[in-house]
Design a protein around this motif. Structure first.
Motif, PDB file in Angstrom:
ATOM      1  N   LEU A  93      25.142  35.572 -53.902  1.00 26.19           N
ATOM      2  CA  LEU A  93      25.879  34.499 -54.418  1.00 26.19           C
ATOM      3  C   LEU A  93      25.359  33.256 -54.044  1.00 26.19           C
ATOM      4  N   ARG A  94      25.185  33.303 -52.810  1.00 28.53           N
ATOM      5  CA  ARG A  94      24.813  32.033 -51.922  1.00 28.53           C
ATOM      6  C   ARG A  94      23.689  31.531 -52.470  1.00 28.53           C
ATOM      7  N   ALA A  95      22.642  32.244 -52.736  1.00 29.10           N
ATOM      8  CA  ALA A  95      21.110  31.934 -53.488  1.00 29.10           C
ATOM      9  C   ALA A  95      21.616  31.501 -54.985  1.00 29.10           C
ATOM     10  N   LYS A  96      22.311  32.209 -55.726  1.00 28.73           N
ATOM     11  CA  LYS A  96      22.732  31.850 -57.075  1.00 28.73           C
ATOM     12  C   LYS A  96      23.240  30.325 -56.987  1.00 28.73           C
ATOM     13  N   LEU A  97      24.353  30.086 -56.085  1.00 31.02           N
ATOM     14  CA  LEU A  97      24.927  28.721 -56.145  1.00 31.02           C
ATOM     15  C   LEU A  97      23.641  27.729 -55.772  1.00 31.02           C
ATOM     16  N   GLN A  98      23.079  27.986 -54.895  1.00 32.62           N
ATOM     17  CA  GLN A  98      21.766  27.114 -54.660  1.00 32.62           C
ATOM     18  C   GLN A  98      20.813  26.842 -55.828  1.00 32.62           C
TER      19      GLN A  98
ATOM     20  N   THR B  73      22.665  24.584 -58.307  1.00 37.82           N
ATOM     21  CA  THR B  73      22.543  23.192 -57.871  1.00 37.82           C
ATOM     22  C   THR B  73      21.188  22.632 -58.239  1.00 37.82           C
ATOM     23  N   LYS B  74      20.205  23.012 -58.062  1.00 35.96           N
ATOM     24  CA  LYS B  74      18.928  22.588 -58.270  1.00 35.96           C
ATOM     25  C   LYS B  74      18.753  22.355 -59.834  1.00 35.96           C
ATOM     26  N   ASP B  75      19.029  23.515 -60.460  1.00 38.55           N
ATOM     27  CA  ASP B  75      18.910  23.446 -61.977  1.00 38.55           C
ATOM     28  C   ASP B  75      19.658  22.295 -62.754  1.00 38.55           C
ATOM     29  N   ALA B  76      20.903  21.824 -61.962  1.00 38.81           N
ATOM     30  CA  ALA B  76      21.645  21.140 -62.626  1.00 38.81           C
ATOM     31  C   ALA B  76      21.424  19.614 -62.180  1.00 38.81           C
TER      32      ALA B  76
ATOM     33  N   ASP C 208      22.709  17.120 -65.059  1.00 36.17           N
ATOM     34  CA  ASP C 208      24.080  17.457 -65.614  1.00 36.17           C
ATOM     35  C   ASP C 208      24.929  17.033 -64.591  1.00 36.17           C
ATOM     36  N   SER C 209      25.639  16.008 -64.426  1.00 32.52           N
ATOM     37  CA  SER C 209      26.391  15.515 -63.343  1.00 32.52           C
ATOM     38  C   SER C 209      27.879  16.282 -63.222  1.00 32.52           C
ATOM     39  N   GLU C 210      28.290  16.715 -64.338  1.00 30.56           N
ATOM     40  CA  GLU C 210      29.621  17.357 -64.182  1.00 30.56           C
ATOM     41  C   GLU C 210      29.622  18.727 -63.402  1.00 30.56           C
ATOM     42  N   ARG C 211      28.671  19.406 -63.946  1.00 31.01           N
ATOM     43  CA  ARG C 211      28.142  20.499 -63.057  1.00 31.01           C
ATOM     44  C   ARG C 211      27.802  20.506 -61.932  1.00 31.01           C
TER      45      ARG C 211
END
Length: 153
Positions: free
Chosen positions: A3-8, A11-14, A19-22
């Motif tokens: 999960l931590r890696a997915k979130l990181q 974040t990079k993709d956003a 994508d400011s909201e995301r």
């Protein structure tokens, strides 16, 4: 992927997609995780969170936003309620799939049978086992009355 890696990665993709909201929501998640790690450092752990801890943080964030959205709707602030709902959708992408009504009832029946629970005195044990088996997958506030009703029958 954990999960931590997915979130990181998200974040990079956003950031790349602008994508400011995301990005804002993902940064809020990151800040909540960091706050929890810092709070744990003073104890007997080294501040490392498990997947279960991360799911609990995300679940708490969803619940907070649901309460805020409801308050905004009652106050006539629909634009703020919509913002909270959008944040909920983004956070829920990283939570395990929620059990539907039938699956929740089945999970409750399974735990009651496995523990051999026979009466209301066993409710605490049943709820604790449900939390272990289905963390982040069900609303335990809604499951409590169902467990109680099942144990009273």
């Amino acid at each position: 992927m954990e999960l931590r890696a997915k979130l990181q990665a998200a974040t990079k993709d956003a950031m790349k997609a602008k994508d400011s909201e995301r990005l804002s929501t993902l940064r809020l998640i990151g800040a909540a995780i960091k706050d929890r790690e810092i709070a744990l450092r003073g104890g007997d752990t080294d501040g490392v969170l498990t997947e279960g801890d991360l799911v609990a943080i995300l679940s708490r964030m969803v619940k907070q936003r649901q309460e805020s959205a409801k308050a905004y709707e009652e106050g006539g602030r629909l634009e703020l309620a919509e913002k909270e709902e959008n944040e909920i959708r983004i956070i829920q992408e990283y939570l395990p799939r929620q059990l539907d009504e039938a699956e929740t009832a089945n999970a409750i029946d399974t735990v009651i049978d496995d523990l051999g629970a026979t009466g209301i005195r066993d409710m605490g044990r049943v709820m604790a086992e449900l939390r272990v088996r289905h963390a982040g997958q069900m609303d335990f506030g809604a499951a409590g009355p169902k467990v109680k009703a099942r144990l009273l029958n």
